[in-house]
Write a protein that holds these residues in place. Structure first.
Motif, PDB file in Angstrom:
ATOM      1  N   GLU A  89       0.826  -1.219   0.000  1.00  0.00           N
ATOM      2  CA  GLU A  89       0.000   0.000   0.000  1.00  0.00           C
ATOM      3  C   GLU A  89       0.854   1.260   0.000  1.00  0.00           C
ATOM      4  OE1 GLU A  89      -3.169   0.046   2.936  1.00  0.00           O
ATOM      5  OE2 GLU A  89      -3.638  -2.047   2.504  1.00  0.00           O
ATOM      6  N   GLY A  90       2.181   1.109  -0.015  1.00  0.00           N
ATOM      7  CA  GLY A  90       3.075   2.268  -0.058  1.00  0.00           C
ATOM      8  C   GLY A  90       3.052   3.085   1.231  1.00  0.00           C
ATOM      9  N   LEU A  91       2.712   2.450   2.347  1.00  0.00           N
ATOM     10  CA  LEU A  91       2.683   3.178   3.629  1.00  0.00           C
ATOM     11  C   LEU A  91       4.076   3.133   4.247  1.00  0.00           C
ATOM     12  CD1 LEU A  91      -0.693   1.717   4.955  1.00  0.00           C
ATOM     13  CD2 LEU A  91      -0.278   4.098   4.271  1.00  0.00           C
ATOM     14  N   ASP A  92       4.668   4.313   4.459  1.00  0.00           N
ATOM     15  CA  ASP A  92       6.041   4.293   4.967  1.00  0.00           C
ATOM     16  C   ASP A  92       6.151   4.841   6.387  1.00  0.00           C
ATOM     17  OD1 ASP A  92       5.577   6.891   4.509  1.00  0.00           O
ATOM     18  OD2 ASP A  92       7.095   7.161   2.934  1.00  0.00           O
ATOM     19  N   ASN A  93       5.008   5.045   7.057  1.00  0.00           N
ATOM     20  CA  ASN A  93       5.084   5.552   8.439  1.00  0.00           C
ATOM     21  C   ASN A  93       4.667   4.497   9.463  1.00  0.00           C
ATOM     22  OD1 ASN A  93       2.378   5.634   7.700  1.00  0.00           O
ATOM     23  ND2 ASN A  93       1.921   7.494   8.854  1.00  0.00           N
ATOM     24  N   ILE A  94       4.786   3.215   9.075  1.00  0.00           N
ATOM     25  CA  ILE A  94       4.523   2.141  10.045  1.00  0.00           C
ATOM     26  C   ILE A  94       5.819   1.396  10.317  1.00  0.00           C
ATOM     27  CG2 ILE A  94       3.111   0.130  10.628  1.00  0.00           C
ATOM     28  CD1 ILE A  94       1.129   0.892   8.518  1.00  0.00           C
ATOM     29  N   GLU A  95       6.101   1.254  11.606  1.00  0.00           N
ATOM     30  CA  GLU A  95       7.287   0.507  12.041  1.00  0.00           C
ATOM     31  C   GLU A  95       6.770  -0.787  12.686  1.00  0.00           C
ATOM     32  OE1 GLU A  95      10.495   1.421  15.613  1.00  0.00           O
ATOM     33  OE2 GLU A  95       9.230   3.001  14.785  1.00  0.00           O
ATOM     34  N   PHE A  96       7.523  -1.862  12.570  1.00  0.00           N
ATOM     35  CA  PHE A  96       7.054  -3.162  13.070  1.00  0.00           C
ATOM     36  C   PHE A  96       7.973  -3.630  14.190  1.00  0.00           C
ATOM     37  CE2 PHE A  96       5.768  -2.486   8.763  1.00  0.00           C
ATOM     38  CZ  PHE A  96       4.422  -2.771   8.812  1.00  0.00           C
ATOM     39  N   ALA A  97       7.376  -4.177  15.247  1.00  0.00           N
ATOM     40  CA  ALA A  97       8.199  -4.647  16.366  1.00  0.00           C
ATOM     41  C   ALA A  97       7.602  -5.939  16.896  1.00  0.00           C
ATOM     42  CB  ALA A  97       8.228  -3.597  17.475  1.00  0.00           C
ATOM     43  N   GLU A  98       8.493  -6.906  17.146  1.00  0.00           N
ATOM     44  CA  GLU A  98       8.040  -8.209  17.631  1.00  0.00           C
ATOM     45  C   GLU A  98       8.271  -8.304  19.130  1.00  0.00           C
ATOM     46  OE1 GLU A  98       9.636 -11.515  15.317  1.00  0.00           O
ATOM     47  OE2 GLU A  98       9.552 -12.749  17.133  1.00  0.00           O
ATOM     48  N   GLY A  99       7.292  -8.811  19.861  1.00  0.00           N
ATOM     49  CA  GLY A  99       7.483  -8.987  21.300  1.00  0.00           C
ATOM     50  C   GLY A  99       6.182  -9.324  21.986  1.00  0.00           C
ATOM     51  N   ASN A 100       6.295  -9.465  23.307  1.00  0.00           N
ATOM     52  CA  ASN A 100       5.158  -9.843  24.128  1.00  0.00           C
ATOM     53  C   ASN A 100       4.599  -8.606  24.831  1.00  0.00           C
ATOM     54  OD1 ASN A 100       3.365 -10.947  25.993  1.00  0.00           O
ATOM     55  ND2 ASN A 100       4.674 -12.742  26.333  1.00  0.00           N
ATOM     56  N   ALA A 101       3.298  -8.376  24.647  1.00  0.00           N
ATOM     57  CA  ALA A 101       2.665  -7.182  25.229  1.00  0.00           C
ATOM     58  C   ALA A 101       2.574  -7.238  26.748  1.00  0.00           C
ATOM     59  CB  ALA A 101       1.282  -6.987  24.621  1.00  0.00           C
ATOM     60  N   GLU A 102       2.965  -8.379  27.345  1.00  0.00           N
ATOM     61  CA  GLU A 102       3.014  -8.427  28.813  1.00  0.00           C
ATOM     62  C   GLU A 102       4.063  -7.453  29.338  1.00  0.00           C
ATOM     63  OE1 GLU A 102       3.725 -12.487  29.952  1.00  0.00           O
ATOM     64  OE2 GLU A 102       1.838 -13.154  29.055  1.00  0.00           O
ATOM     65  N   ARG A 103       5.063  -7.171  28.482  1.00  0.00           N
ATOM     66  CA  ARG A 103       6.076  -6.182  28.878  1.00  0.00           C
ATOM     67  C   ARG A 103       6.455  -5.396  27.628  1.00  0.00           C
ATOM     68  NH1 ARG A 103      10.856  -8.469  32.390  1.00  0.00           N
ATOM     69  NH2 ARG A 103       9.052  -9.120  33.622  1.00  0.00           N
ATOM     70  N   LEU A 104       5.856  -4.232  27.457  1.00  0.00           N
ATOM     71  CA  LEU A 104       6.088  -3.464  26.227  1.00  0.00           C
ATOM     72  C   LEU A 104       7.463  -2.796  26.289  1.00  0.00           C
ATOM     73  CD1 LEU A 104       2.518  -1.895  25.857  1.00  0.00           C
ATOM     74  CD2 LEU A 104       3.553  -3.631  24.363  1.00  0.00           C
ATOM     75  N   PRO A 105       8.282  -2.949  25.261  1.00  0.00           N
ATOM     76  CA  PRO A 105       9.659  -2.438  25.291  1.00  0.00           C
ATOM     77  C   PRO A 105       9.737  -0.943  24.925  1.00  0.00           C
ATOM     78  CG  PRO A 105       9.271  -3.607  23.247  1.00  0.00           C
ATOM     79  CD  PRO A 105       7.979  -3.687  24.031  1.00  0.00           C
ATOM     80  N   PHE A 106       8.905  -0.123  25.588  1.00  0.00           N
ATOM     81  CA  PHE A 106       8.856   1.308  25.290  1.00  0.00           C
ATOM     82  C   PHE A 106       8.872   2.075  26.610  1.00  0.00           C
ATOM     83  CE2 PHE A 106       6.294  -0.965  22.051  1.00  0.00           C
ATOM     84  CZ  PHE A 106       7.127  -0.774  20.951  1.00  0.00           C
ATOM     85  N   GLU A 107       9.426   3.285  26.531  1.00  0.00           N
ATOM     86  CA  GLU A 107       9.467   4.161  27.709  1.00  0.00           C
ATOM     87  C   GLU A 107       8.054   4.581  28.096  1.00  0.00           C
ATOM     88  OE1 GLU A 107      12.334   5.405  29.248  1.00  0.00           O
ATOM     89  OE2 GLU A 107      13.382   3.943  27.976  1.00  0.00           O
ATOM     90  N   ALA A 108       7.892   4.899  29.375  1.00  0.00           N
ATOM     91  CA  ALA A 108       6.600   5.436  29.830  1.00  0.00           C
ATOM     92  C   ALA A 108       6.261   6.691  29.026  1.00  0.00           C
ATOM     93  CB  ALA A 108       6.678   5.767  31.314  1.00  0.00           C
ATOM     94  N   GLY A 109       4.991   6.827  28.676  1.00  0.00           N
ATOM     95  CA  GLY A 109       4.519   8.045  28.019  1.00  0.00           C
ATOM     96  C   GLY A 109       4.982   8.242  26.586  1.00  0.00           C
TER      97      GLY A 109
END
Ligand SMILES: C[S@@+](CC[C@H](N)C(=O)[O-])C[C@H]1O[C@@H](n2cnc3c(N)ncnc32)[C@H](O)[C@@H]1O
Length: 261
Positions: A89-109
């Motif tokens: 679809e030519g969408l270039d603003n989506i990034e993909f990340a693999e992991g378990n949502a029990e512990r999201l690998p992102f900073e708070a906020g």
């Protein structure tokens, strides 16, 4: 982190991934996706996290409305389809990340909107994942939980969830609408809206997606047929049309705000 449930999810969705590309898929219908997008209050500067994004139907629907989407999922086969579909679809603003949502690998906020669609009923204890979603949402942001819900009557909810689990062993428990609102509130979010919609489901397509073995299909269809013919209620609200068995799902969108959202 690995648990029995994450193993079951990975096994089942490795099998299901191809089916999520089927053009007739209810989960891919543009009118339903537009209804969801309209309820998320998206803005062009937003950074959005789609938790358990699967093949990215909702991620791709949101992407044109926001600055950036992160599509996060446990199952590599689902993410591989998501990447291919976004590229097509030519969408270039989506990034993909693999992991378990029990512990999201992102900073708070980290995100303005944190959403999850049709995944809560695959979590062993959704308070964990929804708690994580609240944590990574910024203080002015919103969290949205979208799922099919079970009937309010506890006996029918039990039957509904039993049949769903027989069809797909990765199904844990579909909440009632009230319990979904409580789930969001329990993560420290202020529920700001609850929307629902009735959806007709064709059992043939429903079984094909999950590749349910023939014996299980037969036994589930027998219960539905008995219900249609005046037997005990199954919780599925089954009906027949042109010789085929259908049933009704209720889809619910619960949006919760962080303190200032
Ligand atoms: C029914 S699919 C829904 C996919 C997508 N959200 C949609 O609505 O089209 C459920 C997805 O949840 C993912 N999932 C289940 N448990 C997960 C977990 N603990 N962490 C991340 N993803 C998970 C599965 O891998 C699968 O892709």
């Amino acid at each position: 982190m690995t648990s029995k449930q994450t193993d079951v999810v990975k096994r089942e969705f490795a099998k299901q991934a191809g089916g999520f590309r089927e053009p007739g898929l209810t989960l891919a219908r543009a009118d339903y996706l537009n209804w969801m997008v309209e309820n998320l209050g998206l803005e062009s500067h937003h950074s959005v996290l789609d938790v358990a994004a699967g093949t990215g139907h909702l991620s791709r629907a949101m992407a044109p409305h926001v600055a950036h989407v992160t599509a996060f999922d446990l199952t590599p086969e689902m993410l591989a389809q998501a990447r291919a579909l976004a590229n097509a679809e030519g969408l270039d603003n989506i990034e993909f990340a693999e992991g378990n949502a029990e512990r999201l690998p992102f900073e708070a906020g980290s995100f303005d909107r944190v959403v999850t669609r049709f995944a809560v009923h695959h979590f062993a204890d959704p308070r964990v994942q929804v708690g994580e979603m609240a944590r990574v949402c910024n203080p002015d942001g919103r969290v949205a939980v979208i799922d099919m819900v079970a009937p309010d009557d506890p006996a029918l909810a039990e039957s509904y969830n039993r049949l769903e689990r027989q069809r797909d062993p990765s199904h844990t428990w579909a909440f009632t609408a009230a319990d979904l609102v409580a789930l969001v509130a329990g993560a420290g979010l202020r529920p700001v809206s609850t929307e629902s919609r009735e959806i007709e489901v064709n059992t043939g397509n429903w079984f094909d997606l999950t590749k349910t073995p023939a014996a299980d299909r037969e036994s589930i269809l027998q219960e539905m047929a008995a219900e249609i013919d005046g037997g005990s209620e199954s919780g599925m609200r089954s009906f027949r049309r042109d010789g085929e068995i259908f049933f009704m799902q209720t889809w619910v969108i619960v949006v919760g705000a962080r303190a200032g959202g």
